[in-house]
Structure formats: C-alpha cells, structure tokens
Design an enzyme around this catalytic site. Sequence first.
Site, PDB file in Angstrom:
ATOM      1  NE  ARG A  77      -2.781  -1.392   3.142  1.00  0.00           N
ATOM      2  CZ  ARG A  77      -2.627  -2.576   4.011  1.00  0.00           C
ATOM      3  NH1 ARG A  77      -3.653  -3.501   3.354  1.00  0.00           N
ATOM      4  NH2 ARG A  77      -2.171  -2.727   5.165  1.00  0.00           N
ATOM      5  CD  GLU A  98       0.477 -10.440  16.637  1.00  0.00           C
ATOM      6  OE1 GLU A  98      -0.372 -10.786  17.694  1.00  0.00           O
ATOM      7  OE2 GLU A  98      -0.120  -9.821  15.624  1.00  0.00           O
TER       8      GLU A  98
END
Length: 171
Positions: free
Chosen positions: A58, A95
Amino acid sequence: MDFKQHITIVENFPKEGIRFKDITTLMQNGEVYKRAIDEMARFAKEKEVDLVVGPEARGFVVGCPIAYAIGKGFVPVRKAGKLPREVISVDYGLEYGKDRLTIHRDAIQKGQRVLIADDLLATGGTIEATVQMVEQLGGEVVGIAFMIELGYLNGRDKLVTYDVFSLTTYE
C-alpha cells in the site's frame, strides 16, 4: 476533510479482535483520494524532497501518486526476492517472527532528500526498517507521511527524530 468518513472499519480482520482500517473505500472515491494525496503532496513539497520511497504494497498506492504530484521519482521497498538487481536488506520483527525488506542498492544517491510514504503507521516496524535502508544508502529522511496513524500502538515512538505527518489518527 474528515478522512475517517471514507475509511471502512472491518471487524475481526485479518484475525479476531483486529479492527482493520480499509483505505480502499477512500481510494474508490476519486475526489477524496485526490484530496488525501494532495495533502500528503503538500507536506512533501514543504520538505523539498528529491525522491519518494514506499514499502509494498500500500506504500505504492500512496507514494506513487505523491511522487507524480510533486514531479519526483518513486522508489519501491519490497519483500525479499522481489527486486531484480542488487539490493540491500533489513530484517524487521513481526508479531510472530521476522520478515525482510529490500531496496535496490543504487536507488538512492548520497544526500538525496527522501519522503517515506505509506498507508498506515501501526507499530512502526516496517517504516523503521525502511528508514534504516534509506539512511544506509546515504539518503536523508526529511519526512514520513501516512494516511492513517494508529496512535494507540505508539509507532510514532520509533520515529521521534523524524517529521511525521498523518492525515488521520485513531486513538
């Protein structure tokens, strides 16, 4: 303009408990998308940038139109194995593990003034890695611009020495 009105919140995506901020609805409205890019381009012009850098994917839909609007070049930052020429790379934490970002070794010249542009500032890991590569190549990061900042994730804390611009912030 209140850009939040044009960003769709998708509950439990990509996993349970996440409230995903979907910019595709903003981009579908040409007038709103143009206004968002114009505001980010104004920031870039104020910074007198030579080049815009954006991480995939993006960051491309934000960075490319900014570069076009100010008449400057765009440099993509990609995941490992996606760029065809010699690259430098930086590993960064996710993560549940690590990932690697790359940039062409010849993409930035020493002393070039660089704006990094992306759709979202969350924890700051992707942008921190992008900054490292730009600076390793001799570029000067004069600004970092986002459509959305998730203030509650404190990503800005990793960028305290940089001028950060966000169109809208979720606290």
